[in-house]
Each structure stands twice: as C-alpha cells, then as structure tokens.
Design a protein around this motif. Sequence first.
Motif, mmCIF file in Angstrom:
data_model
loop_
_atom_site.group_PDB
_atom_site.id
_atom_site.type_symbol
_atom_site.label_atom_id
_atom_site.label_comp_id
_atom_site.label_asym_id
_atom_site.label_seq_id
_atom_site.Cartn_x
_atom_site.Cartn_y
_atom_site.Cartn_z
ATOM 1 N N GLY A 150 0.836 -1.203 0.000
ATOM 2 C CA GLY A 150 0.000 0.000 0.000
ATOM 3 C C GLY A 150 0.859 1.237 0.000
ATOM 4 O O GLY A 150 1.878 1.295 0.700
ATOM 5 N N ILE A 151 0.487 2.239 -0.789
ATOM 6 C CA ILE A 151 1.212 3.509 -0.779
ATOM 7 C C ILE A 151 0.215 4.658 -0.680
ATOM 8 O O ILE A 151 -0.978 4.509 -0.970
ATOM 9 C CB ILE A 151 2.119 3.700 -2.017
ATOM 10 C CG1 ILE A 151 1.293 3.879 -3.290
ATOM 11 C CG2 ILE A 151 3.109 2.575 -2.154
ATOM 12 C CD1 ILE A 151 2.106 4.440 -4.430
ATOM 13 N N GLU A 152 0.738 5.787 -0.233
ATOM 14 C CA GLU A 152 -0.039 7.027 -0.196
ATOM 15 C C GLU A 152 0.566 7.979 -1.216
ATOM 16 O O GLU A 152 1.786 8.157 -1.257
ATOM 17 C CB GLU A 152 0.032 7.639 1.202
ATOM 18 C CG GLU A 152 -0.694 8.973 1.342
ATOM 19 C CD GLU A 152 -0.583 9.512 2.765
ATOM 20 O OE1 GLU A 152 -0.959 8.780 3.706
ATOM 21 O OE2 GLU A 152 -0.100 10.654 2.928
ATOM 22 N N LEU A 153 -0.296 8.562 -2.044
ATOM 23 C CA LEU A 153 0.143 9.541 -3.043
ATOM 24 C C LEU A 153 -0.223 10.941 -2.594
ATOM 25 O O LEU A 153 -1.255 11.153 -1.937
ATOM 26 C CB LEU A 153 -0.522 9.275 -4.393
ATOM 27 C CG LEU A 153 0.029 8.170 -5.297
ATOM 28 C CD1 LEU A 153 -0.747 8.157 -6.605
ATOM 29 C CD2 LEU A 153 1.518 8.352 -5.568
ATOM 30 N N ALA A 154 0.605 11.907 -2.964
ATOM 31 C CA ALA A 154 0.251 13.309 -2.763
ATOM 32 C C ALA A 154 -1.125 13.563 -3.370
ATOM 33 O O ALA A 154 -1.468 13.016 -4.423
ATOM 34 C CB ALA A 154 1.288 14.214 -3.401
#
Length: 549
Positions: free
Chosen positions: A258-262
């Motif tokens: 899982g990643i968080e994007l701007a």
Amino acid sequence: MVHPVSIATKGKPGMKKTLVAMMMAGAALVAVPAGAQKGDDAIGIIDQGMNHSQVMLIAQEMTDGLGPRLTNSPGMRRAEQWAIDKFNSWGLSNVRRDGFEFGRGWEIVSVSARMTSPRPLALTAIPVAWTPPTNGAIAAPIVVAPMSKEENFAEWRGKLAGKIVLISLPGEGSEPDKPAFRRLGGEDFEKLEAFRQPKYDPEALNRRLERVTFPEKLDAFLKAEGALAWVRQSYRDGMLVHGEGYNYRAGHTLSLPGIELAAEDYRRLARLAKSGPAPQLEIDSNVRFDDSDTKAYNIIADIPGTDPKAGYVMAGAHFDSWAAADGASDNAAGSAVVMEAARIIKALGVRPRRTIRFVLWSGEEQGLLGSLSYVDKYLATRPGPAEGEDGNLLYYGWPNRYPITPRAGYDDLKAYFNMDNGSGKLRGIYAEGNVAAVPLLKEWLAPYASLGAGRVVAANTSGTDHVFMQSVGIPAFQFIQDPLDYRSRTHHSNADTYDHLKAEDLRQASVVMAGMLLASANSDKTLPRFPVPSQPSPYDPFKYKDPNE
C-alpha cells in the motif's frame, strides 16, 4: 545585528570596562551554586536554559542524525541507545529501558511511483507503514474504486483483478484561507478558559471501534479479487504525504503493498481515469520488516529526591515518530525539551525533595501505548486485555473499562507534565478540567509569566500521553503551545524536519518545563486529585442510534 553594547562603548575604553564589569557582576548574581535555596531555582534555571542551552543540539542529533523513529524500527533502536547514553552522560540515575509488548519493526529503504501512460510522470509517494514490499517494481492499470466500509465491496467485485486500486474518494483541491504559520492571540485564550463538560457516548465509542478494524477487511477483499496493490490519497494538499499505518502486530500484516500519493498526484490520476483510458502506474515499494524484538521500550531516567516518602513528579514526551520525515515537531521537539530540562536541573546541582522522573515514550503514534503500559504497570489497572491488543482498540476501548483498581504506586506520582504539540512556545498549561489545581499551577508558573507562559486554562486536551494517566485520576497536564505550522503542515508529514523547529521557543519551553518540575518536586503542597473515576452516565440518555452511521 551589532550588539548595542558595542555601539555605546565604541571609542570609550573606560566606559567599556565599566560595562563589562557590571555584566560580569550581573552574571554572578544569576549563577546558582550547587545546593541553592528554592528561591534561587528560577534564576538558575533561566540562566542555564538561556545562556547554556543545548536543546537545539539535542534536537539536531535526534532529527538530522537519527532520522525517523518509527516504533520498533531499526532507527528507533538506535535512538533508544542514544537517549540512554545522553542521560548517563549528564549523570542521571537509574537510566533504563522499560519494555512492553508491541509487534513488528518496519522501515522504508526506498520508494518510487510513476505514471507510465498516457505520459511519463514521477509521483510523490510514501509506503503506508507496516505494509509489505512490492518485491521489485509492479506495473498495472489503475482503477478508482473508493471504499470506506464493507458495503462498498459489492460494487467492485469482479472488477479489480490485475489492477492497482485507488481506494480514496478523490474530492476537490483546497486552498488555505488562513495562514499556515500562526501564534496564539487573545481570542484563542478566551476560548480555552471555559470548562468543558465531559460527553460520554457509548454508541460513538462502538462506531470508532468498528472503523479501526476496516483495513484488514479491505485488504482481504482486495487480495481475494486479485488486486496487485492499493493506493490512498494524502489527507493534505501541498504535495505532503504521511504514510500512517497500524497493522504492526504479528499475524495482522496486510497482504498487499500500500502507498499514499500526494493529493495533487492522486486527483490527476483520477481525472485521467474518468476522462479516458485508465493510466498505467508503476510502483516500487522497497520496505522491510524487523522481527528481532517484538517489545517496544520507554526510556526512563531519574534525578533522585531526598525524601523517599514524598513521591515523584514526572515529565514526558513521545520519542517515536512516523517515517515520512525526521519527526522534528512531532515529537523531537517535546523529547528534546524533556531531555534539556533534565540536563538543566542536573547542571544546577540542586537536590529536589521529590524524585524527578523523565520519560521518552514509545508507541504513542499507535495509540499512546508506551504511556498506557506505564499506567497499567505502575499506577492503575482496568479490566480486560492490555498488552498485545491492537493499539487502536486499546486507545478507544481501554479508557472506558471499569472499575479502575489503583496499584501500590498510584499515590506516589504527584504531577505529570507532557509536551507534544510541536515546536511552539509554551504559553501556559491546560488544567484539564481540574479546577482545584488552578491556583497551585499558577503559583508554579508565576516566575515564567514574563517569558509568556503564565496562563492556566480550564480546558482539556486529548490525543497524547497524559490522557491515560488523567483517565485514572492522576494529575496529568499538557502545555498550551503556539501552533506555528504544526497542524497545517508538519504533523506526521514529509515536511517534519529540523528546519521547522524554533530555537527561541524550544529554549523557553525547556526553561518552563524545568521550572515546573523543580517547583512541583520541592513544593510543600501537592496538586488536588480527582476521585478514582467510575463508570460515567451517558451524556444524552435519550439518544437513539443513527442507522446511517
């Protein structure tokens, strides 16, 4: 800027010698020898904390040098040993680790995310804490499938195989209508003066407990549907990312990366997916787990008191941080102030009546777990599980379990002071609803009113390490601080670096912290305590459960 003494004495050697002599005499009055009387304490603290401060050196080592301090990460292990070495070098006593069961360690090695079609574009991204690695780059088309509750799953069943799934609702961009950086003014303090009635709502508690279990359910659904990874949107604009995640317990690790994007990058992808063929995304999340020690550790150090029957006073700040940056304002600032207060008091050579204890908490970001462990071990117990339970469940559930059973050491802790609202100047202290404590808190703060820290307000605060102490009736307090850009930019974000710390504010905070500790350690009076709390009645006994919540 030229020092005014240089201007006034230029070309006048006799006057210059006279002024130098006056300054040296003034310094002699300020200097406090070992064993000084109580009346001299504030003078000595101000001299040591202003003229010989080390708080920014401590903060710089903690941030630039040590970097992120995610609970149980290799970086946190290095920081724990560093703090122990510092306390020992200053001559504090009984410096130790105090462990509690936590879970897996985790750290970011590197991350990259880029759109490969309809055009190449590098994206601002961070892995979500305690999610697994991609094990090399993965590339796939995206699908925008906002899901925030189990009822959303049915809409996306059969549509996610081989996709990178964007799980947040994109929404619209926002422009700030208030300054990102600010200090408190008169109206701010007026709002804090009012006593706030407690509002116990069992139904709201149950809803929060249900929400914290959702990530595992979502992960299981995405895995079953054949998704490759998931992406969420940052909750702040301005190309800020955060990466908070809570699945740190062994056996509860999520299956998919899982990643968080701007937020700006995320919304761009969502617009492209809406207007044409789905963009292609490539993600390489290089993270690793560390299972060498499942315990987290609070770091504790003492300045022993002369009266073993007088109990102790304590200051604390959470030492752990998130991994997006160096955890400067959250909470190297508070940790550096607690450490500097210890150094100041020790440097004065005073012998307090009560022991003064300094604690750097771990696991705060996962649910105040370090301070909860301290309460449970040494102060008071509640029914039900404590160690080993999910931090979010503990955070919401533990304070609402009754009855409270005080331990043998319950009455020994006479006062606890906490700092955890960024780098801003201390403006006073929250009485946390303990109106009977106001006069004594004002008395202890009085020598530092000219530094801007004289206010005592009735309001309470939440979300940091005094909360569980207060919930069992301990006199535990958080300081009022200028907000600066803590909430607007630095809190948990990739902007939380040393550059946002304010040296003048942290020197002032260290002086006030040391002053409050020494005053409370030497005072003939102790702070009034609430009765041991019991099960409260619902704030609104006639409230019906909302079926839409």
